[in-house]
Write a protein that holds these residues in place. Structure first.
Motif, PDB file in Angstrom:
ATOM      1  N   TYR A  83       0.800  -1.224   0.000  1.00  0.00           N
ATOM      2  CA  TYR A  83       0.000   0.000   0.000  1.00  0.00           C
ATOM      3  C   TYR A  83       0.830   1.271   0.000  1.00  0.00           C
ATOM      4  CZ  TYR A  83      -4.011  -2.958   0.833  1.00  0.00           C
ATOM      5  OH  TYR A  83      -4.989  -3.906   0.694  1.00  0.00           O
ATOM      6  N   ARG A  84       2.046   1.204   0.459  1.00  0.00           N
ATOM      7  CA  ARG A  84       2.923   2.371   0.482  1.00  0.00           C
ATOM      8  C   ARG A  84       4.352   1.914   0.267  1.00  0.00           C
ATOM      9  NH1 ARG A  84       1.166   6.681   3.810  1.00  0.00           N
ATOM     10  NH2 ARG A  84       3.158   7.676   3.357  1.00  0.00           N
ATOM     11  N   GLU A  85       5.228   2.834  -0.114  1.00  0.00           N
ATOM     12  CA  GLU A  85       6.648   2.550  -0.119  1.00  0.00           C
ATOM     13  C   GLU A  85       7.390   3.724   0.514  1.00  0.00           C
ATOM     14  OE1 GLU A  85       8.214   1.961  -4.056  1.00  0.00           O
ATOM     15  OE2 GLU A  85       8.098   4.077  -4.585  1.00  0.00           O
ATOM     16  N   VAL A  86       8.546   3.430   1.066  1.00  0.00           N
ATOM     17  CA  VAL A  86       9.390   4.432   1.710  1.00  0.00           C
ATOM     18  C   VAL A  86      10.810   4.253   1.194  1.00  0.00           C
ATOM     19  CG1 VAL A  86      10.329   5.288   3.892  1.00  0.00           C
ATOM     20  CG2 VAL A  86       7.975   4.433   3.808  1.00  0.00           C
ATOM     21  N   LEU A  87      11.452   5.356   0.815  1.00  0.00           N
ATOM     22  CA  LEU A  87      12.868   5.340   0.451  1.00  0.00           C
ATOM     23  C   LEU A  87      13.661   5.991   1.568  1.00  0.00           C
ATOM     24  CD1 LEU A  87      12.713   6.400  -3.322  1.00  0.00           C
ATOM     25  CD2 LEU A  87      13.012   4.092  -2.393  1.00  0.00           C
ATOM     26  N   LEU A  88      14.652   5.262   2.080  1.00  0.00           N
ATOM     27  CA  LEU A  88      15.442   5.778   3.198  1.00  0.00           C
ATOM     28  C   LEU A  88      16.922   5.789   2.828  1.00  0.00           C
ATOM     29  CD1 LEU A  88      15.052   6.585   6.257  1.00  0.00           C
ATOM     30  CD2 LEU A  88      15.920   4.286   6.776  1.00  0.00           C
ATOM     31  N   PRO A  89      17.575   6.959   2.891  1.00  0.00           N
ATOM     32  CA  PRO A  89      19.029   6.994   2.678  1.00  0.00           C
ATOM     33  C   PRO A  89      19.730   6.151   3.746  1.00  0.00           C
ATOM     34  CG  PRO A  89      18.078   9.196   2.625  1.00  0.00           C
ATOM     35  CD  PRO A  89      17.012   8.287   3.147  1.00  0.00           C
TER      36      PRO A  89
END
Length: 311
Positions: A83-89
């Protein structure tokens, strides 16, 4: 009374993982109980069992590629949806017990995905150190706290949780390294298209023959749908038997994407729809001529006129 499952989000734990840091970037996480789990399968099984409303798990790293535990779990068992995605450095710190010096670090640990991201740094600064993988980077920090290793590669934010010190910070072999996480729940209607979306599926070949995979890829190419990721994973049914995990630009409600999925359904032994959801980078696709919804509608109207015998 304990909180209801609807108020819980599970995630790959323990506390102090990059997964927890990524989860806390979601606004809805502020109103949920965040429950760390020992593994990706455990986090997803909590959703399947109705013990959590959703789970955040890593799925892809810009250096190491796909996270196989997540890919395999989404391809098997009771269906789930993204349902969602997150990009994390991602940048690592070398966490040690207070007072430890760099020359005293002889054994190190961290998640297996972390090792390729710090390998060159270790070759320069800890060439003699022995690496052993941990269930997660934060679990590696816990093992250092217990005295089982001298150092752990983890997020700097995990130091306080485990009573450790960041001996070296901002460690990374690749500039701008990122990990992609996905928020996974039980199947339901996808959210409305935003114009900057991604659609994920897993597909199984009907039969193995020359050009079989090419035929599936052409379903995307013929409709101007850009594939963003494709990875093969063994099905467990024998050597040479694989399924394919694919991300593409667009939403299932887009005519071109829906047409691709129908084509895959006809051509494949099985297709598992993993969801359409907003892209974390908010990049909008560039549509080729003939691939807009309006052009698909116009083509369908033209075919209807042909069948009706109208000009």
């Amino acid at each position: 009374m304990s909180p209801s499952p609807a108020s819980r989000f599970s995630y790959l734990g323990p506390e102090g993982t990059f997964t927890e840091a990524a989860l806390r970037t979601l606004p809805e996480a502020a109103t949920r109980e965040l429950v760390p789990m020992v593994s990706v399968p455990a986090a997803l099984d909590a959703v399947r069992a109705g013990e959590a409303a959703a789970a955040l798990v890593p799925i892809e790293n810009s250096v190491e590629g796909g996270v196989t535990a997540t890919l395999d779990e989404l391809a098997s068992g009771e269906p789930l949806m993204i349902y969602r995605e997150v990009l994390l450095p991602i940048a690592f710190a070398l966490l040690v017990r207070p007072g430890t010096t760099l020359d005293a670090v002889k054994t190190v640990t961290g998640h297996p995905v972390a090792q390729p991201q710090v390998r060159k740094w270790m070759a320069r600064h800890l060439p003699e150190a022995q690496w052993e993988s941990a269930a997660s980077n934060a679990d590696g920090a816990r093992l250092v706290q217990e005295g089982r290793f001298d150092g752990a590669f983890a997020g700097e934010f995990a130091a306080a949780t485990y009573g450790l010190e960041p001996l070296v910070t901002d460690i990374h072999d690749a500039e701008n390294a990122q990990t992609r996480f996905v928020l996974v729940g039980r199947p339901a209607r996808p959210s409305a298209p935003t114009g900057s979306d991604k659609t994920s599926v897993v597909m199984w070949l009907r039969e193995d023959h020359p050009g079989a995979l090419l035929e599936l890829l052409q379903e995307y190419a013929a409709r101007g749908v850009n594939m963003m990721r494709i990875e093969s994973r063994p099905t467990g049914e024998g050597i040479g038997r694989y399924c394919f995990s694919v991300d593409c630009e667009g939403h299932v409600a887009d005519r071109r994407v829906g047409d691709v999925l129908m084509g895959l359904k006809r051509a494949c032994q099985q297709v598992r729809f993993l969801g359409s959801y907003p892209r974390a980078d908010e990049v909008r696709p560039t549509l080729r001529p003939g691939t807009t919804d309006e052009e698909f509608v116009a083509a369908a109207d033209w075919l209807t006129r042909c069948l009706d015998g109208r000009p």
